[in-house]
Each structure stands twice: as structure tokens, then as C-alpha cells.
Design an enzyme around this catalytic site. Structure first.
Site, PDB file in Angstrom:
ATOM      1  N   ARG A  21       0.832  -1.215   0.000  1.00 25.30           N
ATOM      2  CA  ARG A  21       0.000   0.000   0.000  1.00 25.30           C
ATOM      3  C   ARG A  21       0.864   1.262   0.000  1.00 25.30           C
ATOM      4  O   ARG A  21       0.474   2.297  -0.547  1.00 25.30           O
ATOM      5  CB  ARG A  21      -0.896  -0.020   1.249  1.00 25.30           C
ATOM      6  CG  ARG A  21      -1.981   1.047   1.273  1.00 25.30           C
ATOM      7  CD  ARG A  21      -2.732   1.046   2.597  1.00 25.30           C
ATOM      8  NE  ARG A  21      -3.981   1.806   2.580  1.00 25.30           N
ATOM      9  CZ  ARG A  21      -4.584   2.273   3.656  1.00 25.30           C
ATOM     10  NH1 ARG A  21      -4.073   2.027   4.860  1.00 25.30           N
ATOM     11  NH2 ARG A  21      -5.697   2.949   3.559  1.00 25.30           N
ATOM     12  N   SER A  39      -6.892   6.972   0.483  1.00 24.94           N
ATOM     13  CA  SER A  39      -6.928   5.524   0.285  1.00 24.94           C
ATOM     14  C   SER A  39      -7.833   5.044   1.414  1.00 24.94           C
ATOM     15  O   SER A  39      -7.575   5.296   2.591  1.00 24.94           O
ATOM     16  CB  SER A  39      -5.515   4.946   0.400  1.00 24.94           C
ATOM     17  OG  SER A  39      -5.596   3.548   0.494  1.00 24.94           O
ATOM     18  N   SER A  40      -8.918   4.354   1.038  1.00 27.46           N
ATOM     19  CA  SER A  40      -9.978   4.058   2.004  1.00 27.46           C
ATOM     20  C   SER A  40      -9.501   3.105   3.093  1.00 27.46           C
ATOM     21  O   SER A  40      -8.446   2.479   2.975  1.00 27.46           O
ATOM     22  CB  SER A  40     -11.172   3.436   1.285  1.00 27.46           C
ATOM     23  OG  SER A  40     -11.478   4.191   0.147  1.00 27.46           O
ATOM     24  N   GLN A  41     -10.343   2.957   4.124  1.00 29.01           N
ATOM     25  CA  GLN A  41      -9.994   2.068   5.236  1.00 29.01           C
ATOM     26  C   GLN A  41      -9.900   0.625   4.723  1.00 29.01           C
ATOM     27  O   GLN A  41     -10.816   0.134   4.049  1.00 29.01           O
ATOM     28  CB  GLN A  41     -11.083   2.173   6.302  1.00 29.01           C
ATOM     29  CG  GLN A  41     -10.713   1.476   7.577  1.00 29.01           C
ATOM     30  CD  GLN A  41     -11.907   1.234   8.484  1.00 29.01           C
ATOM     31  OE1 GLN A  41     -13.052   1.229   8.022  1.00 29.01           O
ATOM     32  NE2 GLN A  41     -11.644   1.042   9.745  1.00 29.01           N
TER      33      GLN A  41
END
Ligand code: SAM
Length: 402
Positions: free
Chosen positions: A43, A114-116
Site C-alpha cells: 500500500r 486511500s480508504s480504510q
């Protein structure tokens, strides 16, 4: 040779595998295939620098720079926690320079995150992809979700669009650096990506007020749309629709999802609507007593879902020193209502073109009369512009239109 911030070193790999394990333990990842994917795709190259919200939650953000060796480990820990990573504020990349210079920056909106990971994993699982499927993602953002999809299906089966060309350019470069080559395009997601269709699945990571007809045209028969619908009250409204002929039909999800609203749709903020209410109007409005605790009803996830779906209310809570909190409801046409009180004794006032307090009471009574259904019993049928909400079955108990 990757630069220092994108290097997939042992610390990054260990933190990534710990995060994957946690997502498996909590049930967000349910399949070995998605566990493999989350464990494989780094990520951190997608979020080289992030904004951290202040603990006071006052709209101030401080910069965390993964390219600074002194901050690298703290940054990696943040990136591999189950948190959103904020990468853009107010649609303006100059916010980073201000934050670095002044230590923090004030902003009104997060415009790229950047989403959970829990949410991402849950939605990817809910898509129920099979080898050979072709996916369109709306909201490329950092590109991390597109990388996960590419690792799962192969880059040739993935397309992703974002309305912000600076983001698509950046995401495409990071994806390519990791060996992923999905189609990434700078487009308003409301139009889909017709030249690349048809797709078997469409997933949105931005929130749209309705399902655009263009999406239905680009999904093959039996394919699926997984979308978070924008409602002023939020409510985490996530729906999974199956395309059948010229319609799309499906239930709302038991899972909640909240993404930033599409940038092609703007609605006034609740605060702006509240500020429009004149003090004279408020003083002149007749007070009525009510036993309904609006704040508690709006806090409870299931009633909030129902109210979000069935109304255009927005809300705001006002706290004065030495005074009970006021729960306000507002709508874009200038209507308003508020209630104040405690322990079963509330006073409500309302004004403007509509009677929002009466509407609120009626909606709550309706939810009670329906037997307090949970969110996944509701469903949606989309046919062209029409969005019909139903309970339990598409042909029964139509609740209304979106
Ligand atoms: C939560 S972020 C997406 C996160 C992304 N999937 C990731 O993995 O980083 C939401 C994105 O939606 C984009 N967006 C907002 N409105 C859009 C629209 N109308 N069409 C396409 N993208 C849009 C924003 O620019 C933002 O990058």
C-alpha cells in the site's frame, strides 16, 4: 531500483502481513484469494505522503512524509494500520506545501484518500469476483484498490476512472512501477468508460446520489454494481445491484460504507443551511413538545439508515455552554427543525416551506410500524432515471422513490 519510500523492505512486508492477518481475523477478508492479494500488494507506494487529522478533529491536518527517513517507520505504521490515508485536501495539492511550512494546514474536505482497508476488503469480497471477470472502478484515487483488483484478475481485466487528472496520472505511474497496467482514465465516473466495456462488475469508491443510466448500459447481463449512494445524512448506504435486462435490482448491504461525494455533484453543507435560518423565524416558530429523542434516533445505525434513504434531511448539532444540545434538521429549500431537551421531554420547533419535524416524526413512526427492519431487508430497483425503494421483495411493499 525503487526509491527509498517505495522500497518493499522487511518492515513494510511484516506490517503488511500483520494487517492482512487482522483483516482475516475480523472477517473483513473471507477468502484465501483476497488474503493472498492483500499480502502481495504494497500500500505504501500509493501513499508516499499523508495528512493526519488533528486529535481535536478541528479541520487541521499535519503532514507525514514517507520520503523523510526520520518519519519512515511512523509513516509505514500508519499506512499499514486499518485507517484511511488522506492524500489530498480541498482538491488542492498546494495544501501539502502549507502543511510542511506551517506544521499543519486547515481544510474543509478530504478530496483523495486511500480508504480504510476493512471497508476495501469487505467491498472486494462483496463483489464476488471470479477469474475472467472484468471490473470498472469509479474513483481511482491513489490507485491502491486498482492494484488489488489487478493482482486478483490480471491488469487487462481492470479499468479505473477518476475525475482528477493529476490523480490518474500519479496512480498510473505508481501502478506501472509495481508491474500493474490496468486502463486508468481521467473521466467523470458518472459516464462510466463505454469504450472499454462491457464489464461484469462496477465498484464505486466515490459516492453518487443515484445510479447513472450509463453504468447499466456498460454492465453485461447478470453483472453487478456495488455502490455507496450519497445521502445528505450519510447513513453508510451501500447497495449491490444485479443487472437484468434494462434494470438493476438488489438489496442494500448489511455493511456500511461512506465515501466522499462525487465532485460532479455539489450540495450545500448543513452548516450553510443552518446559518440561513433567521433568528426571528426561530423565535416566531411555535414550540411543540415531543417524546422523540431526535439525536438518539439519528445516532442509531438502523434508524439513521432509514432516514438517510427516505429523506433529504441533513443534520447539525449545536452545543452552547450550560445548555442542552440542539439537534437540527435542515433541507436545501431552507426548511428547518430543531429539538432540544432530555429524558423524554423534548421541545421542537420548525419553519421554512416544509414541516421537517412532522416529516421526521412520520418517518420514524413508519419505521416502527414496519417492525423496525434492518437495512439489508431494503432494496432498490433502478430503471432508467427511476430508483424505487422496496422492503423484502422488489414487487412488494414499495417504500418510495430515491
Ligand atoms: C476515496 S477516494 C478513492 C480511493 C481509491 N479507490 C484508492 O484506492 O485510493 C475517492 C476518489 O473519487 C474521485 N472522484 C470524485 N468524484 C468523481 C467522479 N465524478 N468521477 C470519478 N472519480 C471521482 C476523487 O477524485 C477521489 O480520488
Amino acid at each position: 531500483m525503487p526509491d527509498v519510500h517505495t522500497a518493499d523492505d522487511p518492515i513494510a512486508r511484516r506490517l503488511r502481513s500483520e494487517l492482512t492477518r487482522r483483516l482475516v481475523e475480523t472477517g473483513a477478508i473471507a477468502s484465501s484469494e483476497w488474503a493472498r492479494v492483500f499480502n502481495s500488494v504494497p500500500r505504501h507506494p500509493f501513499v508516499p505522503r499523508v495528512f493526519k487529522p488533528s486529535a481535536a478533529n478541528d479541520g487541521r491536518y499535519s503532514p507525514v512524509d514517507g520520503t523523510d527517513p526520520a518519519q519512515r517507520e511512523g509513516w509505514l505504521r500508519h499506512v499499514y494500520s486499518d485507517e484511511i490515508c488522506i492524500t489530498q485536501l480541498d482538491g488542492d495539492d498546494r495544501a501539502w506545501g502549507t502543511a510542511v511550512k506551517e506544521g499543519t494546514v486547515q481544510a474543509t474536505a478530504m478530496t483523495c484518500t486511500s480508504s480504510q482497508p476493512t471497508l476495501m476488503a469487505g467491498m472486494l469480497e462483496a463483489l464476488d469476483l471470479q477469474d475472467g471477470d472484468r471490473v470498472l472502478e469509479i474513483g481511482t484515487g491513489t490507485g491502491y484498490n486498482a492494484a488489488l483488483l489487478s493482482e486478483r484478475l490480471g491488469s487487462r481485466s481492470v479499468s479505473s476512472v477518476d475525475i482528477d487528472p493529476t490523480l490518474t496520472e500519479r496512480a498510473e505511474a505508481v501502478l506501472a512501477g509495481l508491474g500493474y497496467t490496468p486502463v486508468v482514465a481521467a473521466e467523470d465516473g458518472a459516464r462510466g468508460l463505454p469504450d472499454n466495456g462491457p464489464f461484469t462488475h462496477l465498484i464505486t469508491t466515490a459516492s453518487f446520489p443515484s445510479i447513472p443510466a450509463a453504468w447499466l448500459d456498460q454492465i453485461s447481463e447478470g453483472g453487478a454494481i456495488l455502490a455507496n449512494l450519497f445521502r445528505p445524512l450519510g447513513g453508510g448506504v451501500l447497495v449491490r445491484l444485479t443487472v437484468s435486462g434494462d434494470r438493476a435490482i438488489g438489496h442494500f448491504s448489511a455493511r456500511t460504507a461512506g465515501f466522499m461525494p462525487t465532485r460532479s455533484h455539489t450540495s450545500p453543507s448543513a452548516l450553510a443551511l443552518y446559518r440561513r435560518v433567521g433568528e426571528e423565524d426561530e423565535d416566531a416558530a411555535e414550540a411543540e413538545t415531543s417524546r422523540l429523542d431526535a439525536a438518539a434516533i439519528l445516532r442509531a445505525p438502523e434508524t439513521r439508515f432509514f432516514l438517510s434513504l427516505m429523506s433529504d434531511f441533513d443534520e447539525i448539532r449545536i452545543r452552547y455552554p450550560d445548555h442542552p444540545e440542539e439537534q437540527w434538521l435542515v433541507t436545501a429549500d431552507g426548511s428547518w427543525a430543531f429539538s432540544v431537551g432530555a429524558d423524554g421531554g423534548f421541545t421542537a420547533k420548525q419553519g421554512g416551506p416544509r414541516r421537517l419535524w412532522d416529516e421526521f416524526e412520520a418517518l420514524y413512526s413508519r419505521w416502527r410500524a414496519l417492525g423496525e427492519p434492518e437495512r439489508h431487508r431494503f432494496g432498490l430497483t433502478v430503471a432508467g432515471e427511476e430508483h424505487r425503494i422496496w422492503l423484502d421483495h422488489p414487487d412488494q411493499r414499495v417504500m418510495g422513490l430515491l
